[in-house]
Motif scaffolding. Structure first.
Motif, PDB file in Angstrom:
ATOM      1  N   PRO A   1       0.782  -1.167   0.035  1.00  8.74           N
ATOM      2  CA  PRO A   1      -0.102  -0.077   0.196  1.00  8.74           C
ATOM      3  C   PRO A   1       1.058   1.125   0.184  1.00  8.74           C
ATOM      4  O   PRO A   1       1.863   1.342   0.792  1.00  8.74           O
ATOM      5  CB  PRO A   1      -0.775  -0.102   1.459  1.00  8.74           C
ATOM      6  N   GLN A   2       0.645   2.081  -0.902  1.00  8.19           N
ATOM      7  CA  GLN A   2       1.261   3.503  -1.006  1.00  8.19           C
ATOM      8  C   GLN A   2       0.318   4.486  -1.218  1.00  8.19           C
ATOM      9  O   GLN A   2       0.569   5.873  -0.874  1.00  8.19           O
ATOM     10  CB  GLN A   2       2.205   3.452  -2.287  1.00  8.19           C
TER      11      GLN A   2
ATOM     12  N   ASN B   1      -3.022   1.194   3.741  1.00  8.62           N
ATOM     13  CA  ASN B   1      -2.079   1.884   4.042  1.00  8.62           C
ATOM     14  C   ASN B   1      -2.163   2.667   5.292  1.00  8.62           C
ATOM     15  O   ASN B   1      -1.353   2.894   6.183  1.00  8.62           O
ATOM     16  CB  ASN B   1      -1.774   3.096   2.883  1.00  8.62           C
TER      17      ASN B   1
END
Length: 676
Positions: free
Chosen positions: A417-418, A484
């Motif tokens: 996750p970014q 994230n």
């Protein structure tokens, strides 16, 4: 344990060998005397009648019903300090003649003068070795049944014949493993190397694991039939730790083997079983059989191997084996409660210095076996002196994720996750629901445990969500943003690949996914839910009934899952309303309006990209969702880079044409008005 290598034990062996060789010498003297006409009787020097073979049923013969009896490694184990020779005699129920025959074979290996003395007793310099005929003539209380294939000496491969076709005159050899045992040098028989491996005893067990080990040990010691027990659930290492602790409490070591290594050939399987049972008594030890996914033939071989178990065996499997065989005990690896988990994490991270709040945060997120928690702590301890970005708590969280994702990568597609909230272009109504979902996951420990809701509600505590909308509307991106925010892994599971036409396989595949994900509470995104969920039809045949069972199974696992489980669908209206009622959150992802598409275009173009006359308002005229917008932007950038030019509207036009071909659509004049 036996008195392996102790001076008293070796002194006893030496004295016994000398006694047997004295009988050989006496027989040689009598033979010589007879040859000279000086012997008038066959009686031995002690009047025992050595050389007279007892017939079955006479004094000294072995009763027929005792031949071939299986020794029990627990019932017949001599006490501590027993000399190896006495232990061997007791474990395999040797008669005095069989005991002396073993000593005669051992004498040939350890006594330099034994060969010459045997040759003299046989009257043949070519037969400078022990034979059965020599034993029958020289030793006390002889009986023919001592060397039958089902008697202890040959059944358990204590002694072997060089030539089995010459029973009385062939050389008798003591098995090498038995010789070393008598001389006080214990080891696992070399013929079992590669199939068996030693399983170490864990240094400490959690209270619930400790109780499970005690139950297994009691199952062995209290067994009225074959000492067979079973441990199920958990992971392979946890089952082995419990079994090793149980074996230690029963005074045994533990060796492990895979059920896949059990020979399917009956003769080879019987040889393996006999060899191991002999080792189990000599060491002494128990056997852990790891039974995984077995085909029909391998399962039959495993059942046959276990059926003949007369020594302690523990069967390790994820699920209980279907069998009519009785078990001394059946133990399931217990699930550690929050207090045990907290104690486990606190003990493992004691030297690292996490406070109670940080430990509770880890406990709320991860459900890792004890050995994995210790492995995570060791990884943090190694990295802490060299880490500049994260503190100890951050490293512990990352280590927990690293350990938890083991086994998940093969079940789904992991996305690191970014994306953040700013990457989402949604109406505030949808965004607020997504933030509420995050709050439910983040605060579940507080609400469920500290506030007591888990005790009152008991069921349906899992956080479940349905993301409904067309392809490319941001469903996967929204899941990535939430993962994230929560600091979790995102695993995308394609339900169309999980669903199987074979009855029961779909549930098995789903169970593997959830069991693996439970370790770290990963965010599970089940893509293409329409492959499994449609309008539940009336049950007309067995396939309809099992299809409904598959739906019910997934819902049950989702509701019990500690993490967040999200389903995506392109056809919300096709789903059963009874199913939708069991989902806690339903989020609609509508097709983006023109102003929303313009915002997506602004965010998808990097600020450092060289552009010329790119107008997001004009690009927003394309009636495509966010996924297609990203594809067009990327393809246009590659076209511009190939030309060595800046990114312009003409590049976007060419890329849009390619994307529309994929979507089986045609660009309309209205969509590209004013572009070039």
């Amino acid at each position: 344990m036996y008195e392996q290598g102790a001076p008293a034990g070796r002194t006893t062996l030496t004295a016994e060998i000398r006694r047997v060789l004295a009988r050989v010498d006496a027989h040689a003297a009598r033979a010589t005397a007879r040859a000279r006409g000086a012997a008038g009787t066959s009686a031995g020097p002690d009047g025992s009648g050595a050389g007279v073979v007892a017939a079955p049923g006479e004094a000294g013969a072995v009763p027929g019903e005792s031949v071939g009896e299986e020794p029990s490694a627990l019932a017949s184990l001599p006490g501590p300090g027993t000399a190896p020779l006495d232990a061997l005699t007791a474990c395999f129920s040797f008669t005095s003649f069989e005991r002396d025959l073993v000593l005669l074979a051992a004498a040939h290996e350890v006594e330099p003068t034994a060969a010459a003395r045997c040759a003299a007793a046989c009257g043949d310099p070519e037969r400078a070795y022990p034979t059965f005929s020599l034993a029958l003539a020289a030793l006390a209380e002889p009986h023919w049944s001592a060397l039958t294939p089902v008697a202890p000496l040959r059944r358990w491969r204590i002694v072997e014949l060089d030539d089995e076709s010459r029973l009385t005159t062939s050389r008798l050899r003591l098995d090498e493993r038995i010789l070393h045992f008598l001389l006080g040098s214990p080891y696992l028989d070399a013929r079992l190397h590669g199939q068996l491996r030693r399983t170490p005893v864990p240094k400490a067990l959690t209270p619930s694991y400790d109780l499970a080990a005690t139950r297994l040990a009691e199952g062995w010691t209290n067994a009225t039939e074959a000492p067979l027990v079973e441990v199920t659930g958990g992971d392979l290492r946890s089952r082995a730790d419990i079994a090793a602790a149980a074996a230690a409490r029963a005074g045994l070591g533990l060796y492990s083997m895979s059920a896949e290594d059990i020979p399917s050939d009956p003769a080879e399987r019987d040889r393996l079983a006999r060899l191991w049972q002999r080792e189990a008594i000599l060491l002494p030890a128990a056997l852990l059989v790891e039974a995984g996914e077995l085909d029909r033939d391998q399962r039959a071989a495993t059942d046959s191997f276990l059926a003949g178990a007369a020594v302690p065996v523990v069967v390790s499997s994820e699920d209980p084996l279907r069998s009519e065989r009785s078990y001394g005990a059946r133990v399931t690896v217990p699930r550690l409660d929050d207090d045990e988990q907290l104690g486990l994490w606190a003990g493992a991270f004691e030297e690292i210095g996490l406070d109670e709040g940080e430990l509770r945060s880890l406990v709320a997120q991860f459900q890792l076996p004890p050995h994995v928690v210790r492995s995570a702590a060791a990884a943090v301890h190694r990295r802490l002196p060299h880490e500049d970005e994260l503190d100890a708590a951050g490293l512990a969280w990352r280590a927990g994720l690293d350990e938890a994702r083991i086994g998940m990568d093969e079940l789904g597609r992991r996305i690191a996750p970014q994306a953040g909230w700013d990457d989402l272009v949604l109406h505030e109504r949808q965004t607020s629901v997504l933030r509420e979902i995050v709050a439910h996951v983040r605060q579940r420990a507080t609400v469920h445990q500290e506030w007591g809701f888990a005790a009152t509600l008991r069921r349906g505590l899992g956080v479940t969500a349905m993301f409904a909308g067309g392809s490319g509307t941001g469903k996967t991106l929204a899941a990535e943003v939430m993962a994230n925010e929560l600091g979790l892994d995102l695993f995308v599971i394609d339900l169309s690949q999980v669903v199987s036409k074979y009855i029961g396989e779909t549930e098995k595949n789903l169970r593997r996914v959830f069991d693996a994900a439970e370790r770290g509470g990963a965010l599970l995104l089940f893509d293409e839910a329409d492959a499994l969920f449609g309008k539940r039809s009336e049950v007309k045949d067995s396939h309809d009934r099992y299809a409904n069972l598959e739906v019910s199974y997934l819902l049950m696992r989702m509701e019990a899952y500690r993490g967040l489980a999200v389903l995506t669908t392109n056809m919300k209206n096709a789903l059963d309303t009874a199913f939708l009622r069991r989902i806690r959150f339903v989020v609609d992802f509508p097709f983006p309006a023109e102003h929303e598409r313009a915002e997506i275009w602004r965010r998808v173009l990097p600020p450092q990209a060289p552009v010329k006359d790119i107008d997001p308002a004009l690009l927003a005229q394309l009636t495509v969702a966010g996924g297609s917008i990203r594809n067009i932007a990327l393809s246009g950038a590659f076209l511009a880079a190939e030309e060595g030019d800046r990114l312009q509207m003409r590049h976007m036009l060419a890329a849009a044409g390619t994307e529309y071909l994929k979507l089986e659509r045609s660009l309309t004049p209205t969509e590209v008005r004013g572009w070039v």
